[in-house]
Design a protein around this motif. Structure first.
Motif, short mmCIF file in Angstrom:
data_model
loop_
_atom_site.label_atom_id
_atom_site.label_comp_id
_atom_site.label_asym_id
_atom_site.label_seq_id
_atom_site.Cartn_x
_atom_site.Cartn_y
_atom_site.Cartn_z
N ASN A 200 12.78 -75.58 40.36
CA ASN A 200 13.59 -76.32 39.38
C ASN A 200 12.94 -77.61 38.90
N ILE A 201 11.75 -77.92 39.37
CA ILE A 201 11.17 -79.22 39.04
C ILE A 201 9.92 -79.13 38.17
N GLY A 202 8.99 -78.29 38.57
CA GLY A 202 7.75 -78.24 37.80
C GLY A 202 6.68 -77.44 38.51
N PRO A 203 5.44 -77.89 38.44
CA PRO A 203 4.34 -77.10 39.00
C PRO A 203 4.31 -77.13 40.53
N ALA A 204 3.82 -76.03 41.11
CA ALA A 204 3.56 -76.00 42.55
C ALA A 204 2.55 -77.10 42.88
N GLY A 205 2.63 -77.59 44.10
CA GLY A 205 1.69 -78.63 44.52
C GLY A 205 2.37 -79.95 44.78
N LEU A 206 3.51 -80.15 44.14
CA LEU A 206 4.31 -81.36 44.36
C LEU A 206 5.44 -81.00 45.33
N THR A 207 5.63 -81.84 46.33
CA THR A 207 6.73 -81.64 47.28
C THR A 207 7.57 -82.90 47.30
N LEU A 208 8.85 -82.71 47.10
CA LEU A 208 9.77 -83.85 47.02
C LEU A 208 10.44 -84.08 48.38
#
Ligand code: PMP
Length: 380
Positions: free
Chosen positions: A203-211
């Protein structure tokens, strides 16, 4: 070229407006003469992008002041290790309680066992992960460093529509949730959460970012083996810039947050608006499944996921057809593809089908799927 309706569980469909804006800004972000990918993470331009993204996320999810927002890496699976490395040491026993409601929470428990005493306090495996356990039945440890659950099980399609109130259950442990696959699809009750983590690729954007969203008082307990760049306190102190963050992914996340803020549904806006739409979308598909004699979803209606809807076609004996290579399943997927409905094959562990209806999936996509399912059933 017409875009297909993409029902992938992740990486998943993105709002077209976000992709258009990213495309328009690819070579020149706001007159800087360079694209975001080319910017130093220490530049004033990128600092503005990251600050705005955090600000908008805080607005969307009404994140209280005493929670830190961390933009990290590694995916949710890495944080299955990094969370215990940061929180297990809150108490010398390093006990962690796990509520197992599907594949992802099961994986979380298994990984955490490498860093302390991971106890399974509830487990719905005996129902095939089609139910959620009543919190009153959880055998919570008196000395747990934290209690973990996956608030939306992406594979089995079960979702916590209310988070448990651990204090009311007699536990003073913070609740940790893996909200990877329904983050931003609904509000979060932060009064019941100590830490939430999730990968961005749904639901956020590209893989690679972890919130990571973490209550401040939980910081500062990292075990000595915790890699420095994954010490949440250090990461918070450095404003998520301990090392080079996934800059482009943060930029796209920021565009998605702006898109979400602009959503309207009646007099609702932002996450409330998208939630209303998500409720309607899921209801439309569940009604189509329940109203047919060909399709079946076995999840208890009380905890059916709004985001990930696994379903099966029945065989001639009425039983669910799991094998994706079964001629009826293969024909269903082929016909769907021909109508521009893609990525409907179920997870390999469950078989059958799965439709993921993330924020960026419009109602028109769900309508197209329901129409196709009806036609397929009629034609046999
Ligand atoms: N938790 C949940 C709920 C997920 O849906 C996924 C990915 N589908 C993961 C964890 C694993 O995420 P990642 O691949 O980002 O490590």
């Amino acid at each position: 070229m017409a875009r297909p309706y993409n029902f992938s569980a992740g990486p998943a469909t993105m709002p077209e407006a976000v992709l258009q804006q990213a495309a328009a800004e690819m070579l020149d972000w706001h007159g800087t003469g360079m694209g975001v990918m080319e910017m130093s993470h220490r530049s004033t331009s990128f600092a503005a992008i990251a600050e705005q993204a955090e600000h908008d996320l805080r607005t969307l999810l009404a994140i209280p002041e005493h929670f830190k927002v961390l933009f990290s890496q590694g995916g949710a699976l890495a944080h299955n290790a990094i969370v215990p490395m940061n929180l297990a040491g809150r108490r010398p026993e390093r006990t962690m309680d796990f509520v197992v409601t599907g594949s992802w929470s099961q994986k979380s428990a298994q990984e955490a066992a490498r860093y302390g005493a991971a106890r399974i306090v509830a487990n719905t495996a005996d129902t095939g992960f089609t139910t959620l356990p009543d919190p009153a039945s959880w055998r919570l440890s008196p000395d747990a460093s934290y209690v973990h659950l996956c608030s939306n099980e992406t594979i089995h399609g079960v979702e916590f529509h209310t988070l448990p109130d651990l204090a009311a259950l007699g536990s003073d442990a913070p609740l940790v949730i893996d909200f990877s696959s329904h983050v931003l699809s609904r509000p979060v009750d932060w009064s019941r959460v100590g830490l939430a983590y999730g990968g961005a690729q749904k639901n956020i954007g590209p893989a690679g970012l972890t919130l990571i969203v973490v209550r401040e008082d939980l910081l500062g307990h990292a075990l000595p083996i915790c890699p420095s760049v994954f010490d949440y306190r250090a990461l918070a102190e450095a404003g998520s810039m301990l090392n080079t963050p996934p800059t482009y992914a943060i930029y796209i996340a920021g565009l998605t947050f702006q898109w979400l803020l602009a959503q309207r549904e009646g007099n609702l806006s932002g996450v409330a608006a998208i939630e209303a739409r998500n409720v309607a979308k899921a209801q439309r598909l569940y009604e189509a499944i329940d109203g047919s004699s060909l399709y079946i979803n076995r999840v208890d209606p009380a905890c059916r996921s709004r985001m990930n809807i696994p379903f099966f076609l029945r065989g001639d004996d009425g039983q669910p057809l799991r094998d994706p290579a079964h001629p009826r399943n293969a024909a269903f997927l082929r016909g769907a593809q021909a109508r521009g409905l893609v990525q409907l094959k179920g997870h390999k562990s469950l078989g059958g089908m799965r439709a993921s209806l993330y924020n960026a999936m419009p109602m028109a996509g769900v309508e197209a799927l329901v129409d196709y399912m009806r036609d397929f059933e009629r034609q046999g």
